[in-house]
Design a protein around this motif. Structure first.
Motif, short mmCIF file in Angstrom:
data_model
loop_
_atom_site.label_atom_id
_atom_site.label_comp_id
_atom_site.label_asym_id
_atom_site.label_seq_id
_atom_site.Cartn_x
_atom_site.Cartn_y
_atom_site.Cartn_z
N PRO A 1 0.82 -1.21 0.00
CA PRO A 1 0.00 0.00 0.00
C PRO A 1 0.86 1.27 0.00
O PRO A 1 1.85 1.35 0.73
CB PRO A 1 -0.79 -0.10 1.30
CG PRO A 1 -0.56 -1.44 1.86
CD PRO A 1 0.58 -2.08 1.15
N GLY A 2 0.48 2.21 -0.82
CA GLY A 2 1.18 3.50 -0.86
C GLY A 2 2.55 3.44 -1.49
O GLY A 2 3.33 4.40 -1.40
N GLY B 1 -1.31 1.20 4.79
CA GLY B 1 0.10 1.60 4.72
C GLY B 1 0.34 2.89 5.51
O GLY B 1 -0.44 3.25 6.38
N ARG B 2 1.42 3.59 5.15
CA ARG B 2 1.79 4.78 5.91
C ARG B 2 1.23 6.07 5.32
O ARG B 2 1.35 7.13 5.90
CB ARG B 2 3.32 4.92 5.92
CG ARG B 2 4.01 3.89 6.81
CD ARG B 2 5.48 4.21 7.01
NE ARG B 2 6.09 4.93 5.90
CZ ARG B 2 6.70 6.11 6.01
NH1 ARG B 2 6.77 6.70 7.18
NH2 ARG B 2 7.25 6.67 4.95
N VAL B 3 0.65 5.97 4.12
CA VAL B 3 0.26 7.19 3.42
C VAL B 3 -1.23 7.17 3.13
O VAL B 3 -1.81 6.12 2.86
CB VAL B 3 1.03 7.32 2.07
CG1 VAL B 3 0.79 8.68 1.43
CG2 VAL B 3 2.51 7.08 2.27
N VAL C 1 3.68 14.18 1.66
CA VAL C 1 4.60 13.66 0.64
C VAL C 1 4.40 14.54 -0.60
O VAL C 1 3.31 14.56 -1.17
CB VAL C 1 4.25 12.20 0.27
CG1 VAL C 1 5.26 11.65 -0.75
CG2 VAL C 1 4.19 11.33 1.50
N HIS D 1 3.82 15.94 -4.10
CA HIS D 1 3.46 15.36 -5.39
C HIS D 1 2.81 16.43 -6.26
O HIS D 1 1.74 16.94 -5.95
CB HIS D 1 2.53 14.15 -5.22
CG HIS D 1 2.43 13.34 -6.47
ND1 HIS D 1 1.62 13.69 -7.52
CD2 HIS D 1 3.09 12.23 -6.86
CE1 HIS D 1 1.78 12.82 -8.49
NE2 HIS D 1 2.67 11.93 -8.12
N PHE E 1 -1.02 14.01 -0.06
CA PHE E 1 -0.76 12.69 0.51
C PHE E 1 -0.01 12.91 1.82
O PHE E 1 1.06 13.53 1.83
CB PHE E 1 0.05 11.83 -0.47
CG PHE E 1 -0.77 11.38 -1.64
CD1 PHE E 1 -1.65 10.31 -1.50
CD2 PHE E 1 -0.71 12.05 -2.85
CE1 PHE E 1 -2.44 9.90 -2.57
CE2 PHE E 1 -1.50 11.65 -3.92
CZ PHE E 1 -2.37 10.57 -3.78
N ARG F 1 -5.86 7.02 -8.74
CA ARG F 1 -5.16 5.72 -8.68
C ARG F 1 -4.15 5.72 -7.54
O ARG F 1 -4.03 4.73 -6.79
CB ARG F 1 -4.46 5.47 -10.01
CG ARG F 1 -3.58 4.26 -9.96
CD ARG F 1 -2.54 4.27 -11.02
NE ARG F 1 -1.55 3.25 -10.71
CZ ARG F 1 -0.47 3.04 -11.42
NH1 ARG F 1 -0.23 3.77 -12.49
NH2 ARG F 1 0.40 2.13 -11.07
N LEU F 2 -3.40 6.82 -7.39
CA LEU F 2 -2.42 6.89 -6.29
C LEU F 2 -3.13 6.75 -4.95
O LEU F 2 -2.64 6.07 -4.03
CB LEU F 2 -1.66 8.22 -6.34
CG LEU F 2 -0.72 8.48 -7.51
CD1 LEU F 2 -0.07 9.86 -7.36
CD2 LEU F 2 0.36 7.40 -7.58
N ASP G 1 -4.15 3.20 -4.35
CA ASP G 1 -3.01 2.35 -3.99
C ASP G 1 -2.74 2.41 -2.48
O ASP G 1 -2.19 1.49 -1.90
CB ASP G 1 -1.75 2.77 -4.76
CG ASP G 1 -1.72 2.21 -6.18
OD1 ASP G 1 -2.53 1.30 -6.47
OD2 ASP G 1 -0.92 2.69 -7.00
N CYS G 2 -3.09 3.53 -1.87
CA CYS G 2 -2.87 3.66 -0.42
C CYS G 2 -3.86 2.80 0.38
O CYS G 2 -3.63 2.53 1.56
CB CYS G 2 -3.04 5.11 0.02
SG CYS G 2 -1.85 6.23 -0.73
N THR H 1 -5.34 -0.18 -0.81
CA THR H 1 -5.48 -1.58 -1.23
C THR H 1 -4.24 -2.37 -0.82
O THR H 1 -3.12 -1.93 -1.04
CB THR H 1 -5.69 -1.68 -2.76
OG1 THR H 1 -4.79 -0.78 -3.41
CG2 THR H 1 -7.10 -1.30 -3.15
N ASP H 2 -4.49 -3.49 -0.22
CA ASP H 2 -3.41 -4.35 0.25
C ASP H 2 -3.69 -5.75 -0.30
O ASP H 2 -4.84 -6.10 -0.51
CB ASP H 2 -3.44 -4.39 1.79
CG ASP H 2 -2.12 -4.87 2.35
OD1 ASP H 2 -1.18 -5.08 1.57
OD2 ASP H 2 -2.03 -5.02 3.59
N ARG H 3 -2.67 -6.51 -0.55
CA ARG H 3 -2.93 -7.86 -1.09
C ARG H 3 -1.78 -8.79 -0.71
O ARG H 3 -0.63 -8.37 -0.63
CB ARG H 3 -3.12 -7.80 -2.59
CG ARG H 3 -1.97 -7.20 -3.32
CD ARG H 3 -2.37 -6.73 -4.70
NE ARG H 3 -2.57 -5.29 -4.69
CZ ARG H 3 -3.45 -4.67 -5.45
NH1 ARG H 3 -4.25 -5.34 -6.23
NH2 ARG H 3 -3.56 -3.37 -5.41
N VAL I 1 0.12 -11.24 -5.32
CA VAL I 1 0.37 -10.22 -6.35
C VAL I 1 0.44 -10.89 -7.72
O VAL I 1 1.38 -11.62 -8.02
CB VAL I 1 1.68 -9.46 -6.08
CG1 VAL I 1 1.94 -8.41 -7.15
CG2 VAL I 1 1.63 -8.81 -4.70
#
Ligand SMILES: Cc1cc2nc3c(=O)[nH]c(=O)nc-3n(C[C@H](O)[C@H](O)[C@H](O)COP(=O)(O)OP(=O)(O)OC[C@H]3O[C@@H](n4cnc5c(N)ncnc54)[C@H](O)[C@@H]3O)c2cc1C
Lengths: 378, 202
Positions: free
Chosen positions: A334-335, B35-37, B52, B54, B64, B188-189, B192-193, B195-197, B200
């Motif tokens: 993630p991230g 995650g962290r973000v 962060v 961007h 972010f 999308r960015l 991504d913060c 979604t965890d999986r 892969v």
């Protein structure tokens, strides 16, 4: 995979090592595409020299490792350099696509003028084809080369172009425009900057920012007769049609940039997750894509007009490269894109290759052209 | 939940990614990302938060920010909140994707190749039809499976792929930082913060 001979394997290794030098400048060029610090990199000087025809190199003793020998050697080198960073490679000065146009359409005097202008290694060049309303269909371009009041004065160039790399800062370049209504009347004009009525301005792009993509406004820019390319060639090879033959080889170079970016992305994931086997399928796909690209380049070396091999390579590899960047983001959790700025930059850069030298739909049309024009069997 | 998802989609379709994100955060404001973000509307960033940098996100009005990681195995209630928020974000992205497709169709209607409008080219129409269809399917997926983490992740992956299919329709104008594709990329960015999986896929 077609076997590479020893010199090509050495070229590949040298370029792979040099890619690391490019990478060190990757984020800086993305943040400030106007910067010039990267131009001092020895590898960029070597690329400039290697992409200059041997007669015009300032240092004729430079050994380019066989880079300029064939389409295959340029592709092998291109992949490895882009594996370092395609954005920095595209930010280089040198002849680039304008050089290809001048070599194909120019007289000896025009070639001399072009290469003399960029001989100091600090000059960018530009290649103006795309217009705001006409991209894929370049034959519909509207920019005009009108005869000047006194025909001895040559032409006046007017119109607008878009997405032209380095048009704001290039010292010399080629701009295509029409002298009449037919596709054969589309001709290339050699333009030196500054020129009255000629103005390029950078556009803010999502990625590959080092390519310095610009809009270009041209208002009665004087083009002396001797600056019109192709006068010495037969009518069918003087202009757009003459240059379009070279797009086959260029297309492979764009595929090489896409593949290099994808390989760099995969390498990065493997570095971050050293004992993870989850990259195996992606790595195998990338190896297969490398084989496809090498074979396509070898096919163009044998038959420069072969249309299908470069188009299949470009269609497949630009898509695979985008997929690789998404896979990398998933693989690092993630991230990840925000925690790994290089990965994030590559995930933007990799999108550019879709639009360069023919979009995917245009490649699809090339690949099936001979099928779609076949007569129906009765 | 369907109404909430539809409202998030409508907010993004009408106003872009940032108003959609704003509504999603107002609806489920207690979720913690894996995650962290995480993504916030720029005007919601708390004082002292670490942002962060961007460029595209800033242009879109999104920031972010980093926080302490919540870890991969949250307590059940937290995991549920997380998945529901990710589903709302999915709905926001569907709104952004539909907006992008509307813009692409308008763009292609004004361009021609070989004398024929690009929007009438069969390769283009095929893409437009596929994107419309797949977005309908993703919307239904989010409605029926908004508490199923893998399904929500799958929805986000599909939106990312569909947005690229649409972006390609713009030609190079889809690559302009001040163009319509930017919102989809920032979306999308943000996704991504969230979604965890474990698995892969290539
Ligand atoms: C990083 C970058 C660098 C570039 N550098 C240069 C440069 O130096 N010089 C220059 O002149 N240009 C340059 N370009 C522009 C590039 O050549 C054009 O973007 C490209 O030719 C596509 O044109 P377009 O963007 O107008 O898209 P369009 O032609 O408007 O295409 C829009 C959409 O329609 C589709 N389409 C078009 N025609 C057909 C058809 N017949 N059938 C089916 N679908 C079709 C396309 O696939 C695309 O999806 C650059 C672009 C980028 C992104």
């Amino acid at each position: 995979m077609i076997p590479l001979d020893t010199p090509l394997r050495e070229l590949r290794e040298q370029c792979r090592e040099a890619g690391a030098e490019l990478r060190a400048h990757a984020l800086a060029v993305d943040a400030d595409p106007a910067g010039t610090a990267h131009l001092d990199l020895p590898i960029l000087a070597l690329v400039r020299s290697a992409s200059t025809p041997k007669d015009f190199r300032t240092d004729s003793a430079v050994d380019d490792g066989g880079y300029s020998d064939s389409c295959l050697s340029r592709v092998v080198a291109g992949v490895e350099l882009a594996r370092g960073d395609a954005g920095v490679l595209c930010a280089n000065t040198g002849p680039s696509l304008a050089g290809v146009a001048v070599d194909t359409l120019g007289s000896p005097e025009q070639r001399e003028l072009f290469y003399e202008t960029i001989a100091d290694g600090r000059a960018w060049t530009f290649f103006g084809m795309t217009e705001p309303a006409h991209g894929s269909d370049a034959t519909a371009m509207e920019s005009r080369l009108d005869a000047a009041g006194d025909p001895a004065d040559g032409y006046l160039l007017s119109g607008t172009k878009r997405y032209v790399g380095n048009a704001s800062r290039g010292a010399i370049g080629v701009v295509f425009a029409r002298t009449g209504r037919t596709p054969l009347s589309i001709r290339g004009a050699l333009i030196r900057q500054p020129a009255p009525g000629f103005h390029g301005e950078p556009l803010d792009m999502i990625g590959l920012r080092g390519a310095r993509i610009c809009r270009l406004a041209m208002d009665e820019v004087p083009v002396p007769r001797e600056m019109l390319l192709g006068a010495h060639l037969p009518a069918s090879r003087r202009g757009l049609w003459g240059i379009s033959r070279t797009f086959n080889a260029m297309r492979l170079q764009i595929a090489a940039l896409a593949l290099g970016t994808a390989l760099g992305t995969r390498d990065y994931v493997v570095e971050q997750r050293p004992n993870w086997s989850g990259h195996e399928v992606m790595s195998a796909r990338l190896d297969a894509a490398t084989a496809l690209l090498y074979e396509s380049a070898a096919a163009v070396d044998l038959q420069p007009d072969a249309v299908r091999p470069p188009s299949t390579a470009k269609l497949h590899i630009t898509d695979l490269a985008v997929r690789t960047s998404r896979w990398a983001a998933r693989a690092l959790g993630p991230g990840a894109l925000l925690e790994h700025p290089l990965l994030e930059k590559w995930s933007r850069d990799v999108l550019a290759f879709e639009f360069m030298d023919g979009t995917s739909n245009i490649q699809r049309l090339h690949i099936t052209h001979d099928l779609s024009s076949r007569k129906v069997r009765t | 939940m369907r109404d909430t998802l539809m409202a998030c989609e409508a907010a993004a379709h009408d106003g872009g990614f940032t108003p959609g994100l704003e509504l999603a955060l107002r609806t489920v404001d207690t979720a913690v990302p894996p995650g962290r973000v995480t993504a916030l509307p720029a005007d919601r960033v708390p004082a002292g938060a670490v942002v962060v940098p961007h460029r595209l996100a800033a242009l879109e009005g999104v920031a972010f920010v980093t926080s302490a990681p919540a870890g991969p195995e949250p307590a059940h209630a937290q995991g549920d909140h997380r998945t529901v928020f990710a589903a709302l974000l999915g709905a926001v992205r569907v709104g952004v994707s539909r907006r992008l497709l509307d813009d692409a169709v308008a763009h292609l209607s004004g361009r021609a190749a070989g004398g024929e409008p690009l929007i009438r080219k069969q390769l283009v129409l095929g893409t437009v039809a596929d994107v419309i269809t797949a977005l309908d399917a993703v919307r239904q997926l989010l409605c029926v499976a908004h508490r199923v983490p893998r399904a929500v992740t799958d929805a986000h992956d599909r939106i990312t792929a569909l947005d690229w299919d649409t972006a390609k329709l713009f030609g190079a104008s889809g690559f302009l930082a001040d163009g319509p594709v930017r919102g989809a990329y920032v979306g999308r960015l943000a996704a991504d913060c969230w979604t965890d999986r474990e698995d892969v896929q290539p």
